[in-house]
Design a protein around this motif. Structure first.
Motif, short mmCIF file in Angstrom:
data_model
loop_
_atom_site.label_atom_id
_atom_site.label_comp_id
_atom_site.label_asym_id
_atom_site.label_seq_id
_atom_site.Cartn_x
_atom_site.Cartn_y
_atom_site.Cartn_z
N GLN A 188 6.00 10.81 -0.13
CA GLN A 188 5.05 9.86 -0.69
C GLN A 188 5.69 8.48 -0.67
N MET A 189 5.04 7.55 0.01
CA MET A 189 5.60 6.22 0.20
C MET A 189 4.71 5.20 -0.51
N ASN A 190 5.24 4.54 -1.51
CA ASN A 190 4.51 3.52 -2.26
C ASN A 190 5.17 2.16 -2.07
N SER A 191 4.45 1.12 -2.43
CA SER A 191 4.97 -0.25 -2.33
C SER A 191 5.58 -0.50 -0.95
N LEU A 192 4.84 -0.13 0.07
CA LEU A 192 5.36 -0.25 1.44
C LEU A 192 5.56 -1.71 1.84
N GLY A 243 0.81 -1.21 0.00
CA GLY A 243 0.00 0.00 0.00
C GLY A 243 0.84 1.26 0.00
N SER A 244 0.14 2.40 0.11
CA SER A 244 0.79 3.71 0.05
C SER A 244 0.35 4.59 1.21
N ARG A 267 10.61 3.76 -4.63
CA ARG A 267 9.35 3.54 -3.90
C ARG A 267 8.87 4.81 -3.21
N PHE A 268 9.81 5.59 -2.67
CA PHE A 268 9.48 6.82 -1.94
C PHE A 268 9.86 8.03 -2.78
N THR A 269 9.08 9.10 -2.62
CA THR A 269 9.38 10.36 -3.29
C THR A 269 9.27 11.49 -2.28
N ARG A 320 1.24 8.90 2.70
CA ARG A 320 1.96 10.14 2.51
C ARG A 320 2.12 10.85 3.85
#
Length: 126
Positions: free
Chosen positions: A82-86, A16-17, A67-69, A19
């Motif tokens: 922004q954290m994706n593919s946690l 999941g993601s 994964r993170f921006t 922010r």
């Protein structure tokens, strides 16, 4: 000295993601850069990402690249992560930090930062 207030975080399943946001109040000068660190129980504080305030140059810890921006909004005086593919290994308290006199080449080191936020919990379940 700048004050930092964080928001976001919470509980999410793996993949999941989430922010995180960090709002700065007080003087911000051109030399500022902002960073995100994290600390899991029983572990040392770990660098995650940093962004320079003026040029928006970014750096990332290897495990979060792709994964993170991290990005900043100078008008809103915020820095976001922004954290994706946690992953479960991302579980930690995440802290925002600001540096007005540190050296960019050492932005991955906690000692370069003068101001810190209160920290927000991020929990990733498997």
């Amino acid at each position: 000295q700048v004050q930092l207030v964080e928001s976001g975080g919470g509980l999410v399943q793996a993949g999941g993601s989430l922010r995180l946001s960090c709002t700065a109040s007080g003087p911000i000068f051109s030399r500022y850069y902002m960073g995100w660190f994290r600390q899991a129980p029983g572990k040392e504080r770990e660098f995650v990402a940093a962004v320079s305030w003026t040029y928006s140059t970014t750096i990332y810890e290897d495990s979060v690249k792709g994964r993170f921006t991290i990005y900043r909004d100078t008008a809103k005086r915020t820095v976001n992560l922004q954290m994706n593919s946690l992953r479960p290994g991302d579980t930690a308290v995440y802290l925002c930090a600001a540096s007005h006199s540190g050296r960019w080449s050492f932005a991955h080191l906690p000692r370069e930062y003068e101001s810190w936020g209160q920290g927000n919990q991020v929990t990733v379940s498997s």
